[in-house]
Design an enzyme around this catalytic site. Structure first.
Site, PDB file in Angstrom:
ATOM      1  N   ARG A  89      56.748  44.377  36.978  1.00  0.00           N
ATOM      2  CA  ARG A  89      56.570  45.804  37.213  1.00  0.00           C
ATOM      3  C   ARG A  89      57.779  46.436  37.862  1.00  0.00           C
ATOM      4  O   ARG A  89      58.238  47.480  37.470  1.00  0.00           O
ATOM      5  CB  ARG A  89      55.346  46.051  38.114  1.00  0.00           C
ATOM      6  CG  ARG A  89      54.024  45.923  37.377  1.00  0.00           C
ATOM      7  CD  ARG A  89      52.932  45.905  38.390  1.00  0.00           C
ATOM      8  NE  ARG A  89      53.274  44.900  39.419  1.00  0.00           N
ATOM      9  CZ  ARG A  89      52.618  44.721  40.556  1.00  0.00           C
ATOM     10  NH1 ARG A  89      51.580  45.478  40.819  1.00  0.00           N
ATOM     11  NH2 ARG A  89      52.978  43.797  41.419  1.00  0.00           N
TER      12      ARG A  89
ATOM     13  N   LYS B 235      40.880  31.905  48.955  1.00  0.00           N
ATOM     14  CA  LYS B 235      40.496  32.169  50.366  1.00  0.00           C
ATOM     15  C   LYS B 235      40.322  33.643  50.697  1.00  0.00           C
ATOM     16  O   LYS B 235      39.268  34.090  51.104  1.00  0.00           O
ATOM     17  CB  LYS B 235      41.566  31.567  51.313  1.00  0.00           C
ATOM     18  CG  LYS B 235      41.663  30.072  51.247  1.00  0.00           C
ATOM     19  CD  LYS B 235      43.048  29.594  51.688  1.00  0.00           C
ATOM     20  CE  LYS B 235      43.588  28.570  50.702  1.00  0.00           C
ATOM     21  NZ  LYS B 235      45.032  28.316  50.890  1.00  0.00           N
TER      22      LYS B 235
END
Lengths: 167, 167, 167, 167, 167, 167
Positions: free
Chosen positions: D92, D43
């Site tokens: 990360r 989307k």
């Protein structure tokens, strides 16, 4: 409706304004608060168990619903022996949180009937710890904002007085 | 010795087994627990405020000392309006902790008489959240371990049934 | 010895006492401080860019070495266009830190000549954020401790006045 | 001794050098790696699912043991449908970690036979994310260090070219 | 416009490429940088205070605006004695951040006129610490990427040479 | 298609149910798993290296593809000496994560061919650590939920038996 008793454990070597703030707030939520000085932590401590207990007792002498004691062994066993059902802990920072999280989970597994509740340390004491206070005192830095006068004197008796030139 | 009342606020969209565990444990420490569903969160929610309240009421129907309500506006104002003095929050992880920390400090500044206490989510529910449950349900994954049967049915009514082949 | 110029970027929607504290402390370390309101953040903001700039200008009117501006696009490009070499950021909590870390590393890769320096938000403002202030103001909660009077009035003009009964 | 197949899921909107580094390292540990682009994320994405798949396919064309696919619904269901037993994720930072932790625990509860393994992102890509790359590209900043040439061209086709004066 | 002096304190046992990077970047922001080796940390250190000072002096010999010194006692007192107003600290990770946060708040309470500024360690040194370097060196691992040649030799003199077969 | 060998290093002083869960899950992903007890950690340990190895060997005796060994020096050197290419680590919490992150980055710099993979500790063991187990055992607390029977006996031999009254 039975009495709500909370055990507030720690090393309190020495008690700081941050600890005292937690005690005062705890008395608003619980009927009785037992401050429990850990005997296990005596070896590398600055003050003896008795000195630590006496300092808290004197500072909090006016609070009839607060009691100061020491304990040895598993905290959950001590809590049950006192007919208490709540461990109260102060949280300052994320690193605190992780250790406290592990401890609370472990205690919950060993004795599920004992609940651990946390209070977040009030804003002005969020950075305070007994070890930082001792470090500042050892260099004769100004500790007026961190501990009550009685504890300040006890620290000065160990490390020497803070000279006014040093402010 | 007055009654200890705790307000346990949240979106509860829908209530999970993690929330229910906190409620049950809170009833051991407090005389009365008010579950307060936040009206502010209605816009983007899956269930209406009334649906959310009803689900909690049905699941906890047997607990007479637990009450389910909704509130709008500042939480601290609602707490005071209920003659309560404690906000109870569940902590799952560090990211929770930081947001809760800011909220607790802010509430403490606005209304110092309201205390925030935290419980750490029990081990099996440490990873649970309403939004993860909704995501799994939306793909018709198995949610038996995450919500009570009544909430499972409500989710299936929204998203369709979990097929047995899918286990 | 050339002038040390720092750019202090943000949304400032609206400026809080926490932001103002950073600005005042920044003026002790740098010769000139440019407060840079990010234009990118306008869409979902409460105040327009101009309203945000004006509020900061009025509150800090007495500080000649502080300048308020807006910028669009990459912050490092703006910093260079101002002949500044330092980005100044306030840190409140760990979640702040991680986002700021990524941003600082990215900026350092794009323009190595621009340095990012961090100040830790002063104790009483460690929990403050513009969005929490807006939330409290929207419920007409008391925000005296969080923003200067001028910003308080601007928030009341948007949300209505805080009633004294509500204290 | 059967084939070890890992699924590496993500939005890859667009793929960065950080993602590619994980893919290359994954091929050293697993016999086959399936890069699975999440359809759910379409989307609000910049590139279509097909554009995202094509970019990864072209950049990794030389790796015969790597396959690029898309999936919809619960990741664990997709993993099982591919006869894989491992989900591979790059980590990360701490904020990554907490979300991934919750996801891994949830997946483990739903399908215990699927294991989630984590690789820590290599040092030079520790601060990289698709959204930061898109932000820099949208201001025509230099992104040479963050994405392969083919992705750079695709971003320039969306946002306009990075002018040399801007370096 | 007066001189901007920053004190960069630490143990530097021994100095690493990460520390040197901070020093070099600090010289771009400040007129003078004083590297202050903490005497308190001598007891359990590998190198003596003088060895640590000498290594930094030799490596940074070409930087006239950088001075290497040692200090004992409260850092804020030392900073004031040097007519400096800024403490500079490098941040690597979240765990760093919390400790530094507490220290900065404490220093700010003791001496509000001293400001603490933080730089985030550059990407390639984000995982470096003196203690990890010493551990690798003690097993004669290759430390070429972590310390300047002069420090490498000093470590080899303590632990023995890294054999080429070991690469 | 060559064999996938993972080295799972640790102190294992003593092995807990959390470690054993990681071992069992690792055997599903790797062809061979080498549990590597770190010799460096012997000084302050409760059990000798040989005791620790024997406990793991006995508990995991039925797993032919699991091998228990000890190592000294740099882990990456040991991994290469075993013709393995993967280090496997369990992650429990954020504090774990940061240390592991630094270690993995450091190992990757020293020997890029060795990959570090992480598994998140299963929900019921997320709070477990060898040191917490030792603390509970030292007070003769109930450790049935934390270690296999054989390890429980070894701990009781050191600290004395857990009395039934103590449950």
């Amino acid at each position: 409706m039975h009495k709500r008793i909370a055990v507030y454990p720690g090393s309190f070597d020495p008690v700081t304004n941050g600890h005292l703030d937690i005690m005062i707030r705890a008395l608003r939520t619980f009927d009785r608060v037992i401050v429990a000085v850990a005997r296990n932590s005596e070896k590398s401590s600055l003050f003896t168990i008795n000195e630590r207990i006496e300092m808290i007792r004197k500072v909090m002498a006016h609070e009839e619903r607060l009691q100061v004691d020491s304990f040895e062994g598993l905290l959950v066993d001590y809590v049950i022996s006192q007919n208490a059902e709540t461990i109260l802990r102060g949280l300052r920072a994320v690193s605190d949180f992780e250790y406290e999280f592990q401890l609370a989970q472990m205690n919950h597994t060993v004795k599920p009937q004992v609940e651990t509740l946390f209070m977040i340390t009030a804003v002005p004491y969020g950075y305070l710890s007994s070890s930082i206070v001792k470090e500042v005192a050892s260099y004769r830095g100004n500790i007026d904002a961190f501990v009550p006068p009685l504890v300040k004197e006890a620290l000065e008796a160990k490390f020497g007085k803070h000279s006014e030139d040093n402010i």
